[in-house]
Every structure is written in C-alpha cells, then in structure tokens.
Write a protein that holds these residues in place. Structure first.
Motif, PDB file in Angstrom:
ATOM      1  N   TYR A  30      28.762  66.509   8.750  1.00  0.00           N
ATOM      2  CA  TYR A  30      27.627  65.839   9.641  1.00  0.00           C
ATOM      3  C   TYR A  30      28.293  66.831  11.089  1.00  0.00           C
ATOM      4  O   TYR A  30      27.243  67.135  11.801  1.00  0.00           O
ATOM      5  CB  TYR A  30      27.724  64.571   9.935  1.00  0.00           C
ATOM      6  CG  TYR A  30      27.108  63.779   8.598  1.00  0.00           C
ATOM      7  CD1 TYR A  30      25.703  64.548   8.141  1.00  0.00           C
ATOM      8  CD2 TYR A  30      27.717  63.137   7.976  1.00  0.00           C
ATOM      9  CE1 TYR A  30      25.143  63.835   6.874  1.00  0.00           C
ATOM     10  CE2 TYR A  30      27.182  62.455   6.593  1.00  0.00           C
ATOM     11  CZ  TYR A  30      25.896  62.999   6.346  1.00  0.00           C
ATOM     12  OH  TYR A  30      25.076  62.526   5.180  1.00  0.00           O
TER      13      TYR A  30
ATOM     14  N   ILE B 239      26.635  70.133  11.099  1.00  0.00           N
ATOM     15  CA  ILE B 239      25.272  70.124  11.060  1.00  0.00           C
ATOM     16  C   ILE B 239      24.862  69.916  12.512  1.00  0.00           C
ATOM     17  O   ILE B 239      23.779  70.774  12.778  1.00  0.00           O
ATOM     18  CB  ILE B 239      24.872  69.275  10.060  1.00  0.00           C
ATOM     19  CG1 ILE B 239      24.940  69.471   8.398  1.00  0.00           C
ATOM     20  CG2 ILE B 239      23.172  69.125  10.372  1.00  0.00           C
ATOM     21  CD1 ILE B 239      24.908  68.554   7.537  1.00  0.00           C
ATOM     22  N   GLU B 240      25.408  69.037  12.986  1.00  0.00           N
ATOM     23  CA  GLU B 240      24.958  68.708  14.439  1.00  0.00           C
ATOM     24  C   GLU B 240      25.425  69.830  15.318  1.00  0.00           C
ATOM     25  O   GLU B 240      24.577  69.979  16.367  1.00  0.00           O
ATOM     26  CB  GLU B 240      25.631  67.490  14.889  1.00  0.00           C
ATOM     27  CG  GLU B 240      24.967  65.991  14.103  1.00  0.00           C
ATOM     28  CD  GLU B 240      25.681  64.928  14.344  1.00  0.00           C
ATOM     29  OE1 GLU B 240      26.693  64.802  15.395  1.00  0.00           O
ATOM     30  OE2 GLU B 240      25.659  63.910  13.647  1.00  0.00           O
TER      31      GLU B 240
ATOM     32  N   GLN C 101      25.946  74.161   6.803  1.00  0.00           N
ATOM     33  CA  GLN C 101      25.168  73.958   7.845  1.00  0.00           C
ATOM     34  C   GLN C 101      24.150  74.905   8.212  1.00  0.00           C
ATOM     35  O   GLN C 101      22.889  74.808   8.694  1.00  0.00           O
ATOM     36  CB  GLN C 101      26.008  73.483   8.893  1.00  0.00           C
ATOM     37  CG  GLN C 101      26.699  74.609   9.360  1.00  0.00           C
ATOM     38  CD  GLN C 101      25.809  75.360  10.776  1.00  0.00           C
ATOM     39  OE1 GLN C 101      24.652  74.837  11.018  1.00  0.00           O
ATOM     40  NE2 GLN C 101      26.240  76.718  10.897  1.00  0.00           N
TER      41      GLN C 101
ATOM     42  N   GLU D 290      17.073  67.413   4.044  1.00  0.00           N
ATOM     43  CA  GLU D 290      17.147  66.217   4.596  1.00  0.00           C
ATOM     44  C   GLU D 290      18.714  65.580   4.750  1.00  0.00           C
ATOM     45  O   GLU D 290      19.353  65.613   3.912  1.00  0.00           O
ATOM     46  CB  GLU D 290      16.134  65.020   3.952  1.00  0.00           C
ATOM     47  CG  GLU D 290      14.619  65.649   4.100  1.00  0.00           C
ATOM     48  CD  GLU D 290      14.364  66.471   2.817  1.00  0.00           C
ATOM     49  OE1 GLU D 290      12.963  66.379   2.643  1.00  0.00           O
ATOM     50  OE2 GLU D 290      15.408  67.200   2.366  1.00  0.00           O
ATOM     51  N   THR D 291      18.800  64.809   5.702  1.00  0.00           N
ATOM     52  CA  THR D 291      20.291  64.038   5.489  1.00  0.00           C
ATOM     53  C   THR D 291      20.418  63.082   4.489  1.00  0.00           C
ATOM     54  O   THR D 291      21.347  62.884   3.926  1.00  0.00           O
ATOM     55  CB  THR D 291      20.312  63.338   6.997  1.00  0.00           C
ATOM     56  OG1 THR D 291      20.231  64.248   8.003  1.00  0.00           O
ATOM     57  CG2 THR D 291      21.609  62.318   7.032  1.00  0.00           C
ATOM     58  N   GLU D 292      19.124  62.517   4.119  1.00  0.00           N
ATOM     59  CA  GLU D 292      19.156  61.624   3.047  1.00  0.00           C
ATOM     60  C   GLU D 292      19.785  62.239   1.597  1.00  0.00           C
ATOM     61  O   GLU D 292      20.538  61.494   0.854  1.00  0.00           O
ATOM     62  CB  GLU D 292      17.774  60.905   2.763  1.00  0.00           C
ATOM     63  CG  GLU D 292      17.647  59.951   1.654  1.00  0.00           C
ATOM     64  CD  GLU D 292      17.408  60.488   0.262  1.00  0.00           C
ATOM     65  OE1 GLU D 292      17.901  59.898  -0.770  1.00  0.00           O
ATOM     66  OE2 GLU D 292      16.758  61.633   0.307  1.00  0.00           O
TER      67      GLU D 292
ATOM     68  N   GLU E   5      23.648  62.535   2.065  1.00  0.00           N
ATOM     69  CA  GLU E   5      24.158  61.170   2.048  1.00  0.00           C
ATOM     70  C   GLU E   5      24.259  60.703   0.637  1.00  0.00           C
ATOM     71  O   GLU E   5      25.267  60.254   0.203  1.00  0.00           O
ATOM     72  CB  GLU E   5      23.496  60.312   2.792  1.00  0.00           C
ATOM     73  CG  GLU E   5      24.132  58.888   3.274  1.00  0.00           C
ATOM     74  CD  GLU E   5      25.535  58.972   3.619  1.00  0.00           C
ATOM     75  OE1 GLU E   5      26.564  58.147   3.617  1.00  0.00           O
ATOM     76  OE2 GLU E   5      25.719  59.916   4.690  1.00  0.00           O
TER      77      GLU E   5
END
Length: 281
Positions: free
Chosen positions: A76, A79-80, A93, A102-104, A107
């Motif tokens: 994460y 990605i950020e 990334q 999507e992050t979903e 995760e």
C-alpha cells in the motif's frame, strides 16, 4: 532511449517477468500469446501474487504473519507513493495505478493469503471467501488490464472472469491435494477428509468445476481480441489438466501431483494458436 525513470520501471517489470518464467511455464506460454502491450502488466500482477503466495507456502522457519503484514504494508505504501525499492512491488504499483485496480481486490487477495496461515480445513463460507480472494480477484485484476479502461466491458465480463479464476483454483486444489495435506496440513474442499477421499466426493467436486468452466468460456469468447487467445490458452491448458485428473482414481490423486509435460503444453499452444488464426476456436 529510456530515461532513468523508464529504466527503473522497466527493470522492475522485468523482474516480475523472470519470476513468472521461473515459477509457471503454462502461465508464461499464455502471456506470450497476449498482444505485446499486455505482457508486462500481466507479469507485474503475477509477480506480486506469486511472492505473496511464497510467504505463506515456503518460509516455514520464518514468522509468516509478520512477513505477510510487512508485505501488505509495503504494497500500500508503494501504491500511495508511486514507488518502491522492492522491484516486485514497484512493478505492481505501476499496474495498479495505471489500470485503476481497486484496493478491494488487493485486500481480498491478501486476506486469503492470511487465511492460509490460520485455517487447515475450510467450511463452505470460508472456502468461497478463500477462492474469491486467492483466484477470482486475480482474474479481475487481469480483466482490468485486458479492458484497458473500458468500464462497460469490464462490468460485462466480471462474472465470467470470476468463474475462470474459480475453475483454475479448484483444479489446483485437486492437483495439489496430496502436497497441501502432507506438507501444509490443508484440505480446502469443505467437508472433505483426505483419508477417505473417494469417487463420490471427487465426482461432486468435478461437477462443480465443470460448471465454472462452462460459464467462464462465455466470457472468454467476448474478451478484447488482444487478450482472447492468451486467456483461451490458459483455459484449455487447465481444462486438459482437469480432464486428466477426472480420468484418474481418487487413490492416484491422493498419492501424487498431477502434471502436464512441457512438451504437451507447447503442442497445446501451437494447435490453439493456429486454430484461432483460421477461426477454429
């Protein structure tokens, strides 16, 4: 000529390409039949997925929960921030941010990897959750790449992509039944006892897989042209592996891992390629 940033990005994705080639000949063959522009994005996804899987399946003398949590946090952060000194995460990334994965989905995948650390047997709900996170979302990540920003096409093909990932994962479970039980103490199929695995149980599992394959094929035939052949290759490879497993006794499945030799994989690639070119597939 590449500038320094491009060189860094390309080198990171080349690392994931090498990982794919070393770990999966069948997946590598499938990628090679995608249009060239899709190669590195799919390598980037596979490198990420493979290394997460290695944490939970390989490093038995390490603190796997700590390693996986660090991998999650580093993912994460990459990605950020749009950068990572871990080439696998940097390559991933790039793909996540370019194709708006999507992050979903990420995760759900990492949650399934964590489930491997906590569960030895799965009930029906956990089984479905695990398959969604470990396989279906990977298909959806790839579909984001294949659709190249076409949101309508993505929504149209989501269900079939999930079914394809589900079929692949369930075939893997059958193929690896012996090693999953003996090396990792796992049985993924709900209510299945490895020691009493029989034809009745095997047939029920196979019927479920056949339905997944049938529903997946509908979506494969609607994929964008640049992706269709590569996905069809992977589909046919797994279908061939499935038929091989289906022809074997339960005793054989519990005694050895089932494989398709590389020469037969190559033959399948060539026959499918030329069949596709002349409109047979």
């Amino acid at each position: 000529m590449m500038d320094s940033k491009q060189l860094f990005d390309e080198t990171a994705l080349d690392c994931s390409k090498l990982i794919t080639q070393r770990y999966s000949t069948s997946f590598t063959l499938g990628i090679k039949t995608l249009c060239k522009g899709l190669h590195k994005p799919i390598y980037g996804i596979y490198g990420f997925v493979r290394y997460a899987d290695e944490i939970v399946d390989t490093f038995h003398d390490k603190d796997k929960k700590r390693l996986l949590e660090k991998f999650r946090q580093d993912t994460y952060t990459a990605i950020e921030e749009g950068i990572s000194m871990n080439p696998v995460l940097h390559g991933f990334q790039l793909i996540v941010n370019k194709y708006h994965i999507e992050t979903e989905l990420i995760e759900a995948f990492l949650k399934s990897m964590a489930m491997d650390l906590d569960f030895a047997t799965y009930n029906d709900s956990k089984y479905k959750e695990y398959i969604y996170g470990s396989a279906e979302v990977v298909g959806l990540m790839c579909l984001r790449v294949f659709c190249e920003g076409d949101r309508e096409k993505y929504e149209e093909l989501k269900y079939a992509a999930c079914k394809l990932g589900s079929a692949f994962q369930k075939v893997n479970f059958l193929r690896d039944l012996k090693s999953d039980y003996e090396e990792r103490g796992r049985v993924y199929f709900p209510g299945v006892d490895f020691k009493t695995f029989n034809n009745t149980v095997k047939s029920k599992i196979e019927s479920d897989i056949e339905r997944d394959f049938e529903e997946a094929l509908i979506g494969i035939n609607q994929l964008p042209r640049g992706a269709k052949l590569g996905v069809k290759i992977a589909y046919l490879y797994y279908l061939k592996l499935f038929y091989k497993i289906k022809s074997l006794s339960p005793e054989t499945i519990t005694q050895r891992r089932i494989r398709i030799p590389n020469a037969r994989k190559f033959t399948l690639l060539i026959s499918t390629y030329f069949g596709y070119k002349v409109g047979w597939n």
